[in-house]
Design a protein around this motif. Structure first.
Motif, PDB file in Angstrom:
ATOM      1  N   ARG A 131      21.819  35.939 -21.522  1.00 51.85           N
ATOM      2  CA  ARG A 131      22.461  35.819 -20.204  1.00 51.85           C
ATOM      3  C   ARG A 131      22.027  34.495 -19.555  1.00 51.85           C
ATOM      4  O   ARG A 131      21.430  34.477 -18.481  1.00 51.85           O
ATOM      5  CB  ARG A 131      22.061  37.016 -19.335  1.00 51.85           C
ATOM      6  CG  ARG A 131      22.914  37.217 -18.098  1.00 51.85           C
ATOM      7  CD  ARG A 131      22.348  38.329 -17.251  1.00 51.85           C
ATOM      8  NE  ARG A 131      23.063  38.433 -16.004  1.00 51.85           N
ATOM      9  CZ  ARG A 131      24.051  39.259 -15.767  1.00 51.85           C
ATOM     10  NH1 ARG A 131      24.453  40.063 -16.713  1.00 51.85           N
ATOM     11  NH2 ARG A 131      24.639  39.298 -14.591  1.00 51.85           N
TER      12      ARG A 131
ATOM     13  N   LEU B  45      21.913  31.231 -17.498  1.00 55.20           N
ATOM     14  CA  LEU B  45      22.535  30.780 -16.250  1.00 55.20           C
ATOM     15  C   LEU B  45      22.767  29.270 -16.352  1.00 55.20           C
ATOM     16  O   LEU B  45      21.835  28.477 -16.268  1.00 55.20           O
ATOM     17  CB  LEU B  45      21.642  31.112 -15.055  1.00 55.20           C
ATOM     18  CG  LEU B  45      21.313  32.600 -14.878  1.00 55.20           C
ATOM     19  CD1 LEU B  45      20.391  32.795 -13.683  1.00 55.20           C
ATOM     20  CD2 LEU B  45      22.585  33.422 -14.710  1.00 55.20           C
TER      21      LEU B  45
ATOM     22  N   ASP C 252      30.244  35.283  -9.982  1.00 50.22           N
ATOM     23  CA  ASP C 252      29.065  35.500 -10.825  1.00 50.22           C
ATOM     24  C   ASP C 252      29.234  34.799 -12.161  1.00 50.22           C
ATOM     25  O   ASP C 252      30.358  34.541 -12.611  1.00 50.22           O
ATOM     26  CB  ASP C 252      28.848  37.004 -11.072  1.00 50.22           C
ATOM     27  CG  ASP C 252      28.660  37.775  -9.790  1.00 50.22           C
ATOM     28  OD1 ASP C 252      27.688  37.497  -9.077  1.00 50.22           O
ATOM     29  OD2 ASP C 252      29.493  38.653  -9.496  1.00 50.22           O
ATOM     30  N   GLN C 253      28.096  34.517 -12.819  1.00 56.19           N
ATOM     31  CA  GLN C 253      28.130  33.986 -14.179  1.00 56.19           C
ATOM     32  C   GLN C 253      27.526  35.036 -15.116  1.00 56.19           C
ATOM     33  O   GLN C 253      26.399  35.486 -14.919  1.00 56.19           O
ATOM     34  CB  GLN C 253      27.399  32.653 -14.286  1.00 56.19           C
ATOM     35  CG  GLN C 253      26.042  32.580 -13.596  1.00 56.19           C
ATOM     36  CD  GLN C 253      25.454  31.188 -13.693  1.00 56.19           C
ATOM     37  OE1 GLN C 253      25.574  30.497 -14.698  1.00 56.19           O
ATOM     38  NE2 GLN C 253      24.796  30.751 -12.619  1.00 56.19           N
ATOM     39  N   VAL C 254      28.292  35.428 -16.107  1.00 55.96           N
ATOM     40  CA  VAL C 254      27.904  36.497 -17.037  1.00 55.96           C
ATOM     41  C   VAL C 254      28.327  36.113 -18.455  1.00 55.96           C
ATOM     42  O   VAL C 254      29.174  35.232 -18.640  1.00 55.96           O
ATOM     43  CB  VAL C 254      28.566  37.838 -16.647  1.00 55.96           C
ATOM     44  CG1 VAL C 254      28.110  38.301 -15.275  1.00 55.96           C
ATOM     45  CG2 VAL C 254      30.084  37.741 -16.706  1.00 55.96           C
TER      46      VAL C 254
ATOM     47  N   TYR D 141      30.498  36.461 -21.812  1.00 58.06           N
ATOM     48  CA  TYR D 141      31.910  36.846 -21.945  1.00 58.06           C
ATOM     49  C   TYR D 141      32.077  38.299 -22.347  1.00 58.06           C
ATOM     50  O   TYR D 141      32.948  39.003 -21.828  1.00 58.06           O
ATOM     51  CB  TYR D 141      32.594  35.940 -22.969  1.00 58.06           C
ATOM     52  CG  TYR D 141      34.048  36.294 -23.208  1.00 58.06           C
ATOM     53  CD1 TYR D 141      34.994  36.143 -22.191  1.00 58.06           C
ATOM     54  CD2 TYR D 141      34.480  36.802 -24.434  1.00 58.06           C
ATOM     55  CE1 TYR D 141      36.324  36.475 -22.395  1.00 58.06           C
ATOM     56  CE2 TYR D 141      35.816  37.135 -24.642  1.00 58.06           C
ATOM     57  CZ  TYR D 141      36.724  36.966 -23.622  1.00 58.06           C
ATOM     58  OH  TYR D 141      38.042  37.307 -23.823  1.00 58.06           O
TER      59      TYR D 141
ATOM     60  N   GLU E 288      30.212  40.774 -21.606  1.00 57.79           N
ATOM     61  CA  GLU E 288      29.953  41.640 -20.445  1.00 57.79           C
ATOM     62  C   GLU E 288      31.185  41.723 -19.555  1.00 57.79           C
ATOM     63  O   GLU E 288      31.500  42.789 -19.015  1.00 57.79           O
ATOM     64  CB  GLU E 288      28.754  41.100 -19.664  1.00 57.79           C
ATOM     65  CG  GLU E 288      28.302  42.025 -18.538  1.00 57.79           C
ATOM     66  CD  GLU E 288      27.042  41.532 -17.860  1.00 57.79           C
ATOM     67  OE1 GLU E 288      26.972  41.611 -16.610  1.00 57.79           O
ATOM     68  OE2 GLU E 288      26.128  41.064 -18.570  1.00 57.79           O
ATOM     69  N   PHE E 289      31.887  40.601 -19.404  1.00 58.06           N
ATOM     70  CA  PHE E 289      33.127  40.606 -18.621  1.00 58.06           C
ATOM     71  C   PHE E 289      34.173  41.504 -19.275  1.00 58.06           C
ATOM     72  O   PHE E 289      34.826  42.302 -18.594  1.00 58.06           O
ATOM     73  CB  PHE E 289      33.671  39.186 -18.488  1.00 58.06           C
ATOM     74  CG  PHE E 289      35.099  39.127 -18.014  1.00 58.06           C
ATOM     75  CD1 PHE E 289      35.437  39.445 -16.705  1.00 58.06           C
ATOM     76  CD2 PHE E 289      36.124  38.792 -18.901  1.00 58.06           C
ATOM     77  CE1 PHE E 289      36.754  39.414 -16.271  1.00 58.06           C
ATOM     78  CE2 PHE E 289      37.455  38.746 -18.479  1.00 58.06           C
ATOM     79  CZ  PHE E 289      37.765  39.062 -17.160  1.00 58.06           C
TER      80      PHE E 289
ATOM     81  N   SER F 255      33.540  45.108 -18.704  1.00 57.59           N
ATOM     82  CA  SER F 255      33.660  45.545 -17.304  1.00 57.59           C
ATOM     83  C   SER F 255      35.094  45.848 -16.882  1.00 57.59           C
ATOM     84  O   SER F 255      35.310  46.483 -15.846  1.00 57.59           O
ATOM     85  CB  SER F 255      33.068  44.485 -16.375  1.00 57.59           C
ATOM     86  OG  SER F 255      33.884  43.320 -16.372  1.00 57.59           O
TER      87      SER F 255
ATOM     88  N   ASN G 179      28.651  35.683 -26.496  1.00 57.76           N
ATOM     89  CA  ASN G 179      27.468  35.329 -25.701  1.00 57.76           C
ATOM     90  C   ASN G 179      27.666  34.106 -24.807  1.00 57.76           C
ATOM     91  O   ASN G 179      26.758  33.737 -24.071  1.00 57.76           O
ATOM     92  CB  ASN G 179      26.265  35.090 -26.618  1.00 57.76           C
ATOM     93  CG  ASN G 179      25.767  36.383 -27.237  1.00 57.76           C
ATOM     94  OD1 ASN G 179      25.967  37.459 -26.683  1.00 57.76           O
ATOM     95  ND2 ASN G 179      25.138  36.282 -28.400  1.00 57.76           N
TER      96      ASN G 179
ATOM     97  N   THR H  91      28.641  31.790 -21.725  1.00 60.73           N
ATOM     98  CA  THR H  91      28.652  32.052 -20.279  1.00 60.73           C
ATOM     99  C   THR H  91      30.028  31.786 -19.687  1.00 60.73           C
ATOM    100  O   THR H  91      30.667  30.779 -19.994  1.00 60.73           O
ATOM    101  CB  THR H  91      27.617  31.160 -19.569  1.00 60.73           C
ATOM    102  OG1 THR H  91      26.334  31.405 -20.126  1.00 60.73           O
ATOM    103  CG2 THR H  91      27.568  31.444 -18.073  1.00 60.73           C
TER     104      THR H  91
ATOM    105  N   CYS I  75      38.441  34.639 -15.024  1.00 59.43           N
ATOM    106  CA  CYS I  75      37.362  34.376 -15.973  1.00 59.43           C
ATOM    107  C   CYS I  75      37.461  32.917 -16.412  1.00 59.43           C
ATOM    108  O   CYS I  75      38.438  32.522 -17.056  1.00 59.43           O
ATOM    109  CB  CYS I  75      37.486  35.330 -17.166  1.00 59.43           C
ATOM    110  SG  CYS I  75      36.289  35.014 -18.458  1.00 59.43           S
TER     111      CYS I  75
END
Length: 331
Positions: A43, A45, A86-88, A90, A92-93, A96, A194, A196, A216
């Motif tokens: 993750r 940043l 937010d920055q997450v 890919y 995870e997006f 969600s 993985n 960002t 995104c």
């Protein structure tokens, strides 16, 4: 900058260590533990808070323009606002969002990469219902969109690309083009799991229907323009020299603007009773001395001292002196 203790605080600290209330070894251990921070490499940043604020500012403008566009297009109440940025990773997006949703993949030439806009099904169905003459209510659908519904939605999102272009124009001139329209997020793989991405979440209300619209934006898309996301760039850009053509046009327009010009012969004050009794040939004494120049106002602002006269059989005034700010008026 390290914290500096006062003499009082030092005395209290020494007293606590001497009495055994505090252990010096434990304090050292706590200090060492504070220096260790957990970092999740999955993750990462990649954007600073300053850059995230710039991205948020751009898309707040986009949300306002999209609200205006959809309100006029659908002829109903529409409100869209940014709720979070937010920055997450890919993956995870993708996890969600719903397995059945509306996904629009845009190319952003000249930038390399794509931008993804995910529209919650509630919002998408409300758009469809309003386009087809309904009240904009959503429907519970478990199956895929029909071909006609896909065409109608694509037309709306293609027309809305202009708003995206305008919002990004403060940063870079792009040409957004709708490349793909999907309903299953598993069919769109923009970047590695993985990598960002910046997720801009916007709340959308269409009539009585509410839902979310998520943008995104991969790090790879923004990488060439990351320096422009800093506050220094925005400040420098604001302080840049004005465009010469725009300055000339503004100057020409100002020169043709009309203003209200008045030469004041004098003023006085009378009572209501005196005013009601005024008759023909009555004389009203003004506060203006005959040897003093008159006051010329422009839009009620004192600008010049003038003297009265005639020019080609017309009443005229001759400018004697410009009134400087801070200089007392002639008595």
């Amino acid at each position: 900058m390290e914290e500096i203790l006062s003499q009082n605080e030092i005395d209290v600290l020494l007293s606590a260590i001497t009495s055994g209330e505090m252990d010096a070894e434990e304090l050292k251990k706590e200090e060492e533990e504070k220096k260790i921070r957990v970092y999740d490499f999955k993750r990462a940043l990649r954007f600073s808070k300053d850059q995230i604020r710039s991205i948020s500012r751009i898309h707040e403008n986009y949300a306002r323009m999209l609200t205006t566009f959809l309100s006029s297009h659908l002829r109903t109440y529409v409100h869209i606002a940014v709720t979070s940025v937010d920055q997450v990773p890919y993956e995870e997006f993708v996890r969600s969002i719903s397995s059945l949703t509306v996904l629009n993949l845009y190319s952003m030439s000249p930038l390399k990469g794509n931008l993804l806009i995910e529209v919650n099904p509630n919002v998408a169905y409300a758009l469809l219902d309003r386009t087809l003459g309904g009240k904009g209510t959503t429907v519970s659908k478990t199956d895929s969109l029909t071909e006609i519904e896909v065409i109608l939605l694509k037309q709306i999102f293609e027309k809305a690309t202009y708003n995206l272009k305008e919002a990004w124009s403060t940063l870079i001139e792009v040409e957004p083009v709708l490349e793909e329209f999907e309903e299953n997020p598993q069919f769109i793989q923009m970047v590695a799991p993985n990598d960002t991405v910046v997720v801009v979440s916007m709340s959308a209300a269409i009539g009585e229907t509410t839902g979310m619209i998520n943008l995104c934006i991969p790090h790879t898309l923004l990488e060439p323009i990351i320096p422009k996301l800093s506050a220094h760039y925005w400040m420098d850009n604001t302080a840049a020299e004005p465009d010469e053509n725009a300055y000339r046009k503004l100057s020409n327009n100002l020169q043709t603007a009309e203003v209200d010009v008045r030469a004041i012969l004098g003023e006085t004050t009378i009572s209501i009773n005196e005013f009601l009794k005024l008759q023909s040939n009555d004389i009203i004494a003004l506060n203006q001395q005959i040897e003093n120049p008159l006051l010329l106002t422009v839009n009620e602002e004192p600008k010049f001292y003038v003297q009265a006269g005639k020019q080609k059989r017309k009443i005229a005034v001759q400018v004697l002196e410009e009134i400087k700010k801070g200089v007392n008026a002639h008595e």
